[in-house]
Scaffold this motif. Structure first.
Motif, PDB file in Angstrom:
ATOM      1  N   ARG A  88       5.361  -3.797  56.217  1.00  0.00           N
ATOM      2  CA  ARG A  88       5.400  -5.150  55.664  1.00  0.00           C
ATOM      3  C   ARG A  88       4.940  -5.066  54.206  1.00  0.00           C
ATOM      4  O   ARG A  88       4.140  -4.214  53.853  1.00  0.00           O
ATOM      5  CB  ARG A  88       4.486  -6.098  56.430  1.00  0.00           C
ATOM      6  N   LEU A  97       9.796  -7.907  58.544  1.00  0.00           N
ATOM      7  CA  LEU A  97       9.562  -6.503  58.847  1.00  0.00           C
ATOM      8  C   LEU A  97      10.567  -5.643  58.084  1.00  0.00           C
ATOM      9  O   LEU A  97      11.739  -6.018  57.949  1.00  0.00           O
ATOM     10  CB  LEU A  97       9.729  -6.291  60.351  1.00  0.00           C
ATOM     11  N   VAL A 104       3.390  -0.798  60.115  1.00  0.00           N
ATOM     12  CA  VAL A 104       3.386  -1.560  61.367  1.00  0.00           C
ATOM     13  C   VAL A 104       3.671  -0.581  62.487  1.00  0.00           C
ATOM     14  O   VAL A 104       4.759  -0.007  62.549  1.00  0.00           O
ATOM     15  CB  VAL A 104       4.457  -2.686  61.335  1.00  0.00           C
ATOM     16  N   ALA A 164       3.281  -7.635  65.043  1.00  0.00           N
ATOM     17  CA  ALA A 164       3.478  -7.667  63.597  1.00  0.00           C
ATOM     18  C   ALA A 164       3.658  -9.062  63.029  1.00  0.00           C
ATOM     19  O   ALA A 164       4.352  -9.254  62.067  1.00  0.00           O
ATOM     20  CB  ALA A 164       4.687  -6.809  63.237  1.00  0.00           C
TER      21      ALA A 164
END
Length: 61
Positions: free
Chosen positions: A12, A21, A54, A60
């Protein structure tokens, strides 16, 4: 941190949460190419921006 990013990793952008993402495409000479869900392909200078890895996409948000 940028040197540890490898193709396929999920990240991110700390300053652009609306980009969603991103998946690292390449990391060459401190230039990290990332394909973001809502911003497309972007080249990030890893010495300027510390992308956030992530490890579990379900967490996330």
């Amino acid at each position: 941190m940028g040197a540890l990013l490898e193709p396929g990793m999920l990240v991110r952008h700390p300053g652009q949460p609306d980009w969603g993402l991103g998946q690292v495409q390449s990391n060459i000479g401190g230039k990290v190419t990332v394909n973001f869900e809502h911003a497309g392909k972007r080249v990030i200078m890893s010495d300027v921006i510390d992308l956030i890895p992530v490890f579990d996409p379900s967490q996330a948000t």
